[in-house]
Design an enzyme around this catalytic site. Structure first.
Site, PDB file in Angstrom:
ATOM      1  N   ARG A  39       0.794  -1.227   0.000  1.00  0.00           N
ATOM      2  CA  ARG A  39       0.000   0.000   0.000  1.00  0.00           C
ATOM      3  C   ARG A  39       0.835   1.292   0.000  1.00  0.00           C
ATOM      4  NH1 ARG A  39      -3.517   0.465   4.584  1.00  0.00           N
ATOM      5  NH2 ARG A  39      -4.982   1.690   3.337  1.00  0.00           N
ATOM      6  N   ASP A  40       2.139   1.183  -0.149  1.00  0.00           N
ATOM      7  CA  ASP A  40       2.940   2.404  -0.284  1.00  0.00           C
ATOM      8  C   ASP A  40       4.211   2.103  -1.091  1.00  0.00           C
ATOM      9  OD1 ASP A  40       3.373   5.109   0.000  1.00  0.00           O
ATOM     10  OD2 ASP A  40       4.284   4.950   1.991  1.00  0.00           O
ATOM     11  N   ILE A  41       4.024   1.419  -2.221  1.00  0.00           N
ATOM     12  CA  ILE A  41       5.145   1.107  -3.102  1.00  0.00           C
ATOM     13  C   ILE A  41       5.633   2.397  -3.758  1.00  0.00           C
ATOM     14  CG2 ILE A  41       5.856  -0.117  -5.203  1.00  0.00           C
ATOM     15  CD1 ILE A  41       5.308  -2.064  -2.999  1.00  0.00           C
TER      16      ILE A  41
ATOM     17  N   ASN B   9      10.904   3.769  -0.776  1.00  0.00           N
ATOM     18  CA  ASN B   9      10.692   2.618   0.097  1.00  0.00           C
ATOM     19  C   ASN B   9      11.410   1.356  -0.370  1.00  0.00           C
ATOM     20  OD1 ASN B   9       9.223   3.958   2.009  1.00  0.00           O
ATOM     21  ND2 ASN B   9       7.217   3.377   1.194  1.00  0.00           N
TER      22      ASN B   9
ATOM     23  N   THR C 290       0.872   7.366  -1.003  1.00  0.00           N
ATOM     24  CA  THR C 290       1.542   8.548  -1.550  1.00  0.00           C
ATOM     25  C   THR C 290       0.997   8.827  -2.949  1.00  0.00           C
ATOM     26  OG1 THR C 290       3.519   7.879  -0.327  1.00  0.00           O
ATOM     27  CG2 THR C 290       3.780   9.591  -2.005  1.00  0.00           C
TER      28      THR C 290
END
Length: 267
Positions: A130-132, A136, A170
């Site tokens: 959920r935040d690739i 990261n 993001t």
């Protein structure tokens, strides 16, 4: 200084920070680690809940393509998570540095492979990241990429159906459907495509370009609402890669390839 498993660790310097946490480089006698701590008191209910759920997720994970979780740390003013230290920083900063172009030219395909292997591992055990995004992914020894930052990650299950409808990703790397609070494994895949593009654009154009740089932080949401089919420029990127990226960015999530499909295509 602080102790973990009877080993004294010393904080060396700050590696990064955001509204959720601060990452420090820490050192034992002969080994470096990364320490992630909340940057607000643990009585901040939402952040504390995210922190606890991140630890729950990390305890389920064991993969060479994901940063290694080494345990929890209790500190006087906060709680921490100890990880392996990746000496080359995050992928976003790595791509921006012209000093790394030769490495990128040689390893761009391997980098994309590392990325999709990490996501494929998660999807196979029913976890959505959920935040690739490029910040990261950490660049470890031998320039192997490892996925990190699981504070938004959740099990892809009916128990989490309400959580998966919350938009907390993001925007720059986000799939358009999250505007309608519909997050699935194919939303992760869309974000993978943006990170692929960052690597490929840098390799084939000898310079880094920020995704959707025509938009700023305040207007990026409008791209998702008003222009959901907008894609980054594909200048000088060969057809085999552009065709893959266009499939990954299909406006209909179910028409996007799975992580397993992508592995077969780029292996």
């Amino acid at each position: 200084k602080f102790y973990h498993n009877n080993e004294m660790l010393h904080i060396q310097k700050t590696l990064s920070s955001n509204k959720y946490s601060i990452i420090f480089k820490v050192k034992s006698i002969d080994t470096y680690y990364a320490l992630k701590i909340l940057n607000t008191p643990f009585n901040d209910c939402q952040k504390a809940d995210d922190f606890k759920k991140e630890i729950q997720i990390l305890k389920l994970i064991s993969s060479d393509h994901i940063v290694k979780f080494l345990g929890e740390v209790n500190l006087p003013v906060s709680h921490g998570i100890l990880f392996e230290f990746c000496p080359n920083g995050n992928l976003y900063n790595f791509l921006k540095s012209k000093d790394n172009l030769n490495v990128i030219h040689i390893l761009f395909n391997y980098m994309c492979h590392d990325i999709i292997l990490a996501v494929n591992y998660l999807h196979n055990i029913k976890i959505l990241h959920r935040d690739i995004k490029s910040p990261n992914f950490l660049v470890a020894d031998k320039f192997i990429l490892k996925l990190c930052d699981f504070n938004l990650s959740r099990l892809n299950s009916d128990d989490n159906s309400d959580t998966l409808k919350n938009w907390r990703t993001t925007p720059t790397w986000s799939a358009p459907e999250i505007i309608d609070c519909q997050y699935t494994d194919k939303s992760d895949i869309y974000s993978v495509g943006i990170v692929f593009w960052e690597i490929l654009f840098t390799h084939f154009n000898n310079t880094y370009k920020y995704p959707f740089d025509d938009y700023n932080e305040n207007t990026m949401h409008f791209r998702l609402v008003l222009h959901p089919d907008t894609i980054p420029p594909l200048d000088n990127i060969p057809d085999n890669w552009t065709n893959l990226l266009k499939n990954i960015w299909n406006i209909i999530p179910t028409n996007r390839p799975t992580s397993s499909d992508i592995i077969k295509l780029i292996y």
